[in-house]
Scaffold this motif. Structure first.
Motif, PDB file in Angstrom:
ATOM      1  N   PHE A  66      48.505  32.121  39.385  1.00  0.00           N
ATOM      2  CA  PHE A  66      48.950  33.460  39.735  1.00  0.00           C
ATOM      3  C   PHE A  66      48.637  34.556  38.715  1.00  0.00           C
ATOM      4  CE2 PHE A  66      52.036  30.730  42.129  1.00  0.00           C
ATOM      5  CZ  PHE A  66      51.519  31.007  43.386  1.00  0.00           C
ATOM      6  N   GLU A  67      48.324  34.184  37.468  1.00  0.00           N
ATOM      7  CA  GLU A  67      47.973  35.212  36.483  1.00  0.00           C
ATOM      8  C   GLU A  67      47.075  34.641  35.384  1.00  0.00           C
ATOM      9  OE1 GLU A  67      50.144  39.009  34.275  1.00  0.00           O
ATOM     10  OE2 GLU A  67      51.354  37.266  34.846  1.00  0.00           O
ATOM     11  N   PRO A  68      45.925  34.109  35.739  1.00  0.00           N
ATOM     12  CA  PRO A  68      45.038  33.508  34.729  1.00  0.00           C
ATOM     13  C   PRO A  68      44.430  34.537  33.783  1.00  0.00           C
ATOM     14  CG  PRO A  68      43.914  33.653  36.839  1.00  0.00           C
ATOM     15  CD  PRO A  68      45.343  34.034  37.088  1.00  0.00           C
ATOM     16  N   GLN A  69      44.482  35.802  34.143  1.00  0.00           N
ATOM     17  CA  GLN A  69      43.910  36.862  33.316  1.00  0.00           C
ATOM     18  C   GLN A  69      44.829  37.281  32.176  1.00  0.00           C
ATOM     19  OE1 GLN A  69      45.087  37.169  36.355  1.00  0.00           O
ATOM     20  NE2 GLN A  69      46.237  39.063  36.627  1.00  0.00           N
ATOM     21  N   ILE A  86      56.283  41.031  48.218  1.00  0.00           N
ATOM     22  CA  ILE A  86      55.848  41.209  46.842  1.00  0.00           C
ATOM     23  C   ILE A  86      55.662  42.692  46.519  1.00  0.00           C
ATOM     24  CG2 ILE A  86      54.711  38.965  46.864  1.00  0.00           C
ATOM     25  CD1 ILE A  86      52.034  40.449  46.904  1.00  0.00           C
ATOM     26  N   THR A  87      55.823  43.030  45.269  1.00  0.00           N
ATOM     27  CA  THR A  87      55.694  44.422  44.841  1.00  0.00           C
ATOM     28  C   THR A  87      54.221  44.805  44.721  1.00  0.00           C
ATOM     29  OG1 THR A  87      55.675  43.844  42.502  1.00  0.00           O
ATOM     30  CG2 THR A  87      57.837  44.207  43.530  1.00  0.00           C
ATOM     31  N   TYR A  88      53.987  46.109  44.599  1.00  0.00           N
ATOM     32  CA  TYR A  88      52.623  46.595  44.416  1.00  0.00           C
ATOM     33  C   TYR A  88      52.051  46.066  43.111  1.00  0.00           C
ATOM     34  CZ  TYR A  88      48.826  49.802  43.323  1.00  0.00           C
ATOM     35  OH  TYR A  88      47.608  50.321  42.966  1.00  0.00           O
ATOM     36  N   GLU A  89      52.888  46.060  42.070  1.00  0.00           N
ATOM     37  CA  GLU A  89      52.425  45.576  40.766  1.00  0.00           C
ATOM     38  C   GLU A  89      52.020  44.107  40.833  1.00  0.00           C
ATOM     39  OE1 GLU A  89      55.141  47.350  41.283  1.00  0.00           O
ATOM     40  OE2 GLU A  89      54.562  49.230  40.287  1.00  0.00           O
ATOM     41  N   GLN A  90      52.792  43.312  41.579  1.00  0.00           N
ATOM     42  CA  GLN A  90      52.448  41.904  41.692  1.00  0.00           C
ATOM     43  C   GLN A  90      51.180  41.718  42.512  1.00  0.00           C
ATOM     44  OE1 GLN A  90      53.967  39.365  40.021  1.00  0.00           O
ATOM     45  NE2 GLN A  90      52.158  38.263  40.741  1.00  0.00           N
ATOM     46  N   ALA A  91      51.014  42.546  43.555  1.00  0.00           N
ATOM     47  CA  ALA A  91      49.788  42.486  44.352  1.00  0.00           C
ATOM     48  C   ALA A  91      48.568  42.804  43.481  1.00  0.00           C
ATOM     49  CB  ALA A  91      49.880  43.468  45.522  1.00  0.00           C
ATOM     50  N   GLU A  92      48.724  43.751  42.558  1.00  0.00           N
ATOM     51  CA  GLU A  92      47.651  44.080  41.622  1.00  0.00           C
ATOM     52  C   GLU A  92      47.301  42.874  40.754  1.00  0.00           C
ATOM     53  OE1 GLU A  92      45.983  47.372  40.259  1.00  0.00           O
ATOM     54  OE2 GLU A  92      45.921  47.173  42.426  1.00  0.00           O
ATOM     55  N   LYS A  93      48.328  42.203  40.242  1.00  0.00           N
ATOM     56  CA  LYS A  93      48.100  41.031  39.399  1.00  0.00           C
ATOM     57  C   LYS A  93      47.409  39.911  40.169  1.00  0.00           C
ATOM     58  CE  LYS A  93      51.938  41.791  36.188  1.00  0.00           C
ATOM     59  NZ  LYS A  93      53.229  41.248  35.665  1.00  0.00           N
ATOM     60  N   LEU A  94      47.807  39.721  41.424  1.00  0.00           N
ATOM     61  CA  LEU A  94      47.194  38.666  42.234  1.00  0.00           C
ATOM     62  C   LEU A  94      45.739  39.000  42.548  1.00  0.00           C
ATOM     63  CD1 LEU A  94      50.132  37.840  44.687  1.00  0.00           C
ATOM     64  CD2 LEU A  94      49.417  36.568  42.648  1.00  0.00           C
ATOM     65  N   VAL A 139      40.120  40.204  50.193  1.00  0.00           N
ATOM     66  CA  VAL A 139      41.470  40.483  50.688  1.00  0.00           C
ATOM     67  C   VAL A 139      42.153  39.250  51.287  1.00  0.00           C
ATOM     68  CG1 VAL A 139      42.787  41.759  52.422  1.00  0.00           C
ATOM     69  CG2 VAL A 139      41.117  42.950  50.988  1.00  0.00           C
ATOM     70  N   PRO A 140      41.461  38.442  52.132  1.00  0.00           N
ATOM     71  CA  PRO A 140      42.132  37.246  52.674  1.00  0.00           C
ATOM     72  C   PRO A 140      42.570  36.262  51.591  1.00  0.00           C
ATOM     73  CG  PRO A 140      40.144  37.752  53.926  1.00  0.00           C
ATOM     74  CD  PRO A 140      40.111  38.612  52.715  1.00  0.00           C
ATOM     75  N   ILE A 141      41.804  36.166  50.518  1.00  0.00           N
ATOM     76  CA  ILE A 141      42.160  35.248  49.432  1.00  0.00           C
ATOM     77  C   ILE A 141      43.397  35.771  48.708  1.00  0.00           C
ATOM     78  CG2 ILE A 141      41.340  34.038  47.386  1.00  0.00           C
ATOM     79  CD1 ILE A 141      38.487  34.672  48.321  1.00  0.00           C
ATOM     80  N   VAL A 142      43.439  37.084  48.467  1.00  0.00           N
ATOM     81  CA  VAL A 142      44.613  37.692  47.846  1.00  0.00           C
ATOM     82  C   VAL A 142      45.836  37.474  48.733  1.00  0.00           C
ATOM     83  CG1 VAL A 142      45.668  39.830  47.021  1.00  0.00           C
ATOM     84  CG2 VAL A 142      43.235  39.409  46.628  1.00  0.00           C
ATOM     85  N   GLY A 143      45.648  37.631  50.048  1.00  0.00           N
ATOM     86  CA  GLY A 143      46.752  37.405  50.979  1.00  0.00           C
ATOM     87  C   GLY A 143      47.245  35.971  50.940  1.00  0.00           C
ATOM     88  N   MET A 144      46.322  35.030  50.883  1.00  0.00           N
ATOM     89  CA  MET A 144      46.688  33.615  50.794  1.00  0.00           C
ATOM     90  C   MET A 144      47.481  33.346  49.517  1.00  0.00           C
ATOM     91  SD  MET A 144      44.126  30.365  50.277  1.00  0.00           S
ATOM     92  CE  MET A 144      43.699  30.974  48.627  1.00  0.00           C
ATOM     93  N   LEU A 145      47.010  33.922  48.412  1.00  0.00           N
ATOM     94  CA  LEU A 145      47.682  33.730  47.133  1.00  0.00           C
ATOM     95  C   LEU A 145      49.059  34.390  47.143  1.00  0.00           C
ATOM     96  CD1 LEU A 145      46.943  32.371  44.449  1.00  0.00           C
ATOM     97  CD2 LEU A 145      46.167  34.586  43.613  1.00  0.00           C
ATOM     98  N   GLY A 178      50.935  34.787  49.734  1.00  0.00           N
ATOM     99  CA  GLY A 178      51.807  33.940  50.540  1.00  0.00           C
ATOM    100  C   GLY A 178      52.368  32.780  49.734  1.00  0.00           C
ATOM    101  N   LYS A 179      51.532  32.173  48.895  1.00  0.00           N
ATOM    102  CA  LYS A 179      51.990  31.061  48.056  1.00  0.00           C
ATOM    103  C   LYS A 179      52.981  31.553  47.007  1.00  0.00           C
ATOM    104  CE  LYS A 179      47.814  28.237  48.560  1.00  0.00           C
ATOM    105  NZ  LYS A 179      46.659  27.611  47.863  1.00  0.00           N
ATOM    106  N   TYR A 180      52.715  32.744  46.485  1.00  0.00           N
ATOM    107  CA  TYR A 180      53.588  33.288  45.449  1.00  0.00           C
ATOM    108  C   TYR A 180      54.960  33.638  46.007  1.00  0.00           C
ATOM    109  CZ  TYR A 180      55.306  36.406  41.795  1.00  0.00           C
ATOM    110  OH  TYR A 180      56.072  37.001  40.820  1.00  0.00           O
ATOM    111  N   ALA A 181      54.996  34.224  47.191  1.00  0.00           N
ATOM    112  CA  ALA A 181      56.242  34.719  47.764  1.00  0.00           C
ATOM    113  C   ALA A 181      56.851  33.763  48.781  1.00  0.00           C
ATOM    114  CB  ALA A 181      56.007  36.082  48.411  1.00  0.00           C
ATOM    115  N   GLY A 182      56.314  32.557  48.880  1.00  0.00           N
ATOM    116  CA  GLY A 182      56.862  31.608  49.846  1.00  0.00           C
ATOM    117  C   GLY A 182      56.543  31.981  51.275  1.00  0.00           C
ATOM    118  N   CYS A 183      55.284  32.324  51.507  1.00  0.00           N
ATOM    119  CA  CYS A 183      54.758  32.676  52.839  1.00  0.00           C
ATOM    120  C   CYS A 183      55.148  34.072  53.306  1.00  0.00           C
ATOM    121  CB  CYS A 183      55.180  31.650  53.895  1.00  0.00           C
ATOM    122  SG  CYS A 183      54.539  29.993  53.557  1.00  0.00           S
TER     123      CYS A 183
END
Length: 250
Positions: free
Chosen positions: A126-129, A35-43, A17-23, A25-30
């Motif tokens: 942000f979306e290597p998968q 971010i949306t639920y769908e984007q949180a899923e992707k991260l 969870v902390p890593i997802v949160g860090m990512l 933050g970088k995606y949404a500019g801190c």
């Protein structure tokens, strides 16, 4: 994706969870709350994908988790993905100068138009998968279990092997085989190697050179009789016999 069961890692979700949160933050500019639920899923999938890459580098994850924190595993996996992208691009660039689609539009569009788009839009962080491409041209290996650069990397290597095989033969001979196979060979969505291999095997079994004209019905009857011989091919076993029969009868 509704769940992450396909991503098997040696870490608990609480560690991720902390890593997802860090990512996020970088995606949404801190401002990770924007971010949306769908984007949180992707991260989340991005983090899991990276960690899985790290775990696959050195074997059983149950041993590795004692040596790396989840963050260390994520960062190691991210670097592994970057390396795979560079390696795949190198293989692709090495293939292109001698690339020949043999007038087949599906192969040409996939290799010349599609794959460069992957390298253009692939988001390592942000979306290597995301495989991005549909990979319409069918190769002779099944990579559907893979995604992202793992799938594209294996696909490009398979294409390169196909090209190395096909370009051994004169281009006009290959085109002749394809024209005989189908008048719509330019638009068909089939693997060219499979068609050429069928032609080669048939000529071998008919004991005719590849330069010979298309095989006659008598040739195919002779091939069928050879395949039915109990001693053919003893060394190769039943699996090879089955595959050759299938190629000839398709």
């Amino acid at each position: 994706m509704e769940n992450h069961a396909e991503y098997l890692t040696g870490y608990e979700m609480e560690e991720l969870v902390p890593i997802v949160g860090m990512l996020a933050g970088k995606y949404a500019g801190c401002d990770s709350t924007s971010i949306t639920y769908e984007q949180a899923e992707k991260l989340t999938e991005a983090v899991l994908y990276c960690i899985q890459e790290a775990e696959q580098m050195s074997g059983d994850y149950s041993v590795r988790t004692e040596k790396m924190s989840a963050l260390q595993a994520y960062e190691a996996g991210l670097e592994c993905i970057k390396s795979k992208v560079a390696d795949t691009l190198m293989v692709y660039n090495d293939m292109i100068p001698e690339f020949d689609a043999f007038e087949n539009r599906c192969l040409y569009d996939t290799v010349i138009k599609g794959i460069p788009e992957f390298f253009k839009w692939y988001d390592v962080r942000f979306e290597p998968q995301n495989t991005i491409l549909t990979l319409d041209y069918p190769v002779l290996m099944d990579f559907t279990r893979l995604c992202g650069i793992d799938r594209i990397g294996e696909y490009v290597r398979c294409l390169k092997l196909e090209q190395e095989f096909l370009t051994v033969f004169p281009g006009e001979w290959i085109l002749g085989v394809l024209r005989s196979y189908s008048t719509g060979y330019r638009d068909m969505i089939e693997n060219l190697c499979e068609i050429v291999l069928k032609e080669i095997l048939a000529h071998m079994l008919a004991e005719k050179p590849l330069t010979a004209a298309r095989l006659e019905p008598a040739d195919w009857r002779r091939i069928s009789k050879r395949l039915e011989r109990p001693d053919f091919p003893v060394a190769a076993g039943e699996e090879l016999k089955y595959r050759i029969r299938k190629l000839v009868s398709d």
